[in-house]
Scaffold this motif. Sequence first.
Motif, mmCIF file in Angstrom:
data_model
loop_
_atom_site.group_PDB
_atom_site.id
_atom_site.type_symbol
_atom_site.label_atom_id
_atom_site.label_comp_id
_atom_site.label_asym_id
_atom_site.label_seq_id
_atom_site.Cartn_x
_atom_site.Cartn_y
_atom_site.Cartn_z
ATOM 1 N N CYS A 30 0.073 -17.740 5.784
ATOM 2 C CA CYS A 30 -1.025 -17.327 4.915
ATOM 3 C C CYS A 30 -1.643 -18.547 4.246
ATOM 4 O O CYS A 30 -0.934 -19.319 3.589
ATOM 5 N N CYS A 33 -0.994 -18.896 0.307
ATOM 6 C CA CYS A 33 0.347 -19.082 -0.241
ATOM 7 C C CYS A 33 0.621 -20.566 -0.498
ATOM 8 O O CYS A 33 0.216 -21.425 0.304
ATOM 9 N N LEU A 83 -8.023 -15.877 -6.077
ATOM 10 C CA LEU A 83 -6.630 -15.552 -5.784
ATOM 11 C C LEU A 83 -5.954 -15.064 -7.065
ATOM 12 O O LEU A 83 -5.986 -15.744 -8.087
ATOM 13 N N HIS A 88 2.589 -13.571 -2.263
ATOM 14 C CA HIS A 88 1.883 -12.960 -1.137
ATOM 15 C C HIS A 88 1.852 -11.439 -1.227
ATOM 16 O O HIS A 88 0.947 -10.799 -0.666
ATOM 17 N N THR A 89 2.796 -10.847 -1.908
ATOM 18 C CA THR A 89 2.913 -9.387 -1.914
ATOM 19 C C THR A 89 2.599 -8.763 -3.271
ATOM 20 O O THR A 89 2.689 -7.543 -3.424
ATOM 21 N N HIS A 139 -2.937 -11.128 1.160
ATOM 22 C CA HIS A 139 -2.616 -11.819 -0.078
ATOM 23 C C HIS A 139 -3.534 -11.294 -1.193
ATOM 24 O O HIS A 139 -4.726 -11.137 -0.984
#
Length: 327
Positions: A30, A33, A83, A88-89, A139
């Motif tokens: 990703c 990340c 972001l 990521h989760t 993401h």
Amino acid sequence: MELRYNPLLDDWTMVASNRKKRPNMPKTDCPFCPGSGKVPDVYDVLKYDNDFPALMPEPPEPDPVGSDLYRTEKAVGKCEVILYSPSHTATLPELPVDHIEKLVDLWTERFVQLEKDSRHEYVLIFENRGEEVGVTMPHPHGQIYAYSRMPLKIRMELSNCKKHHERTGSCLICDMNQEEQEFKERVIVENDHFLAYIPFFTDYPYGLFIASKSHRTALSDFSRGEKRALADILKRMTGAMDTLFDRPFPYMMVLHQRPVTGEDVEDYYHFHIEFYPPLRERDKIKYYASSEMGAWAACNPHAVEETAPQLREAYRRWLEREGVDAS
């Protein structure tokens, strides 16, 4: 990459063939990340210039296919990715209020910065969540588009707010807030500075609005207390949505604020957030069909007086699970 004029609607279509190259749902590498080389190894929230923008500060010349009727323009503007977390989760309701407040601060910072460019007419902050609305990157993130042309829906909303103010002397969204508070049944929750309700007219069964109680036009108008209250109600409402059907709840979330150029709208426009969630039941999508797309004749399959109590009950269950103070 260009803008193409639609004479039927007096609107502009973005043509962005470069977006076909976007990556689709990476499972391992990703770019958002830490450790990817694309973002800092340590961050809380982050602005990231979109790798596949529909609008650019210095776009190429349009293709030579236009005419007097079919006008083209350069796709001037800016596309940014915001972001929400290095995790990521992570999801918005899983983040602490302190963290979401940093997100609100970043939204505000970018709004203020993008409005400085005189070529921008409108700055739209939004989030697409879930595969059901076409998300290609899992993401947690949202986006910001700075448009050089005022989008049609915003133009119509501004026009109707202005007409209401000329007719009544009051702000339309202030009046909507008052009507919903008096009726009560469509209100989900409120705090000192914001009111969350499924408005009388929404075309989505769970089409939530979050509106500022005070007459504000943009994020940059908010006090520190109002920004924190916004972070808090965002956490609560997205948590309630996830609890509604006990699954991650897909939605499109859009912040409606004043234009960044043109007429002063302070008297008649009002900050609010609109959610467009496609689920009508746990595993059933509310699709936009021919009448809705072809005539803009919206049809909600459920009266919101039925769905608002369901979302309120989901909010109550979320409070119990999280051990969160209801006040």
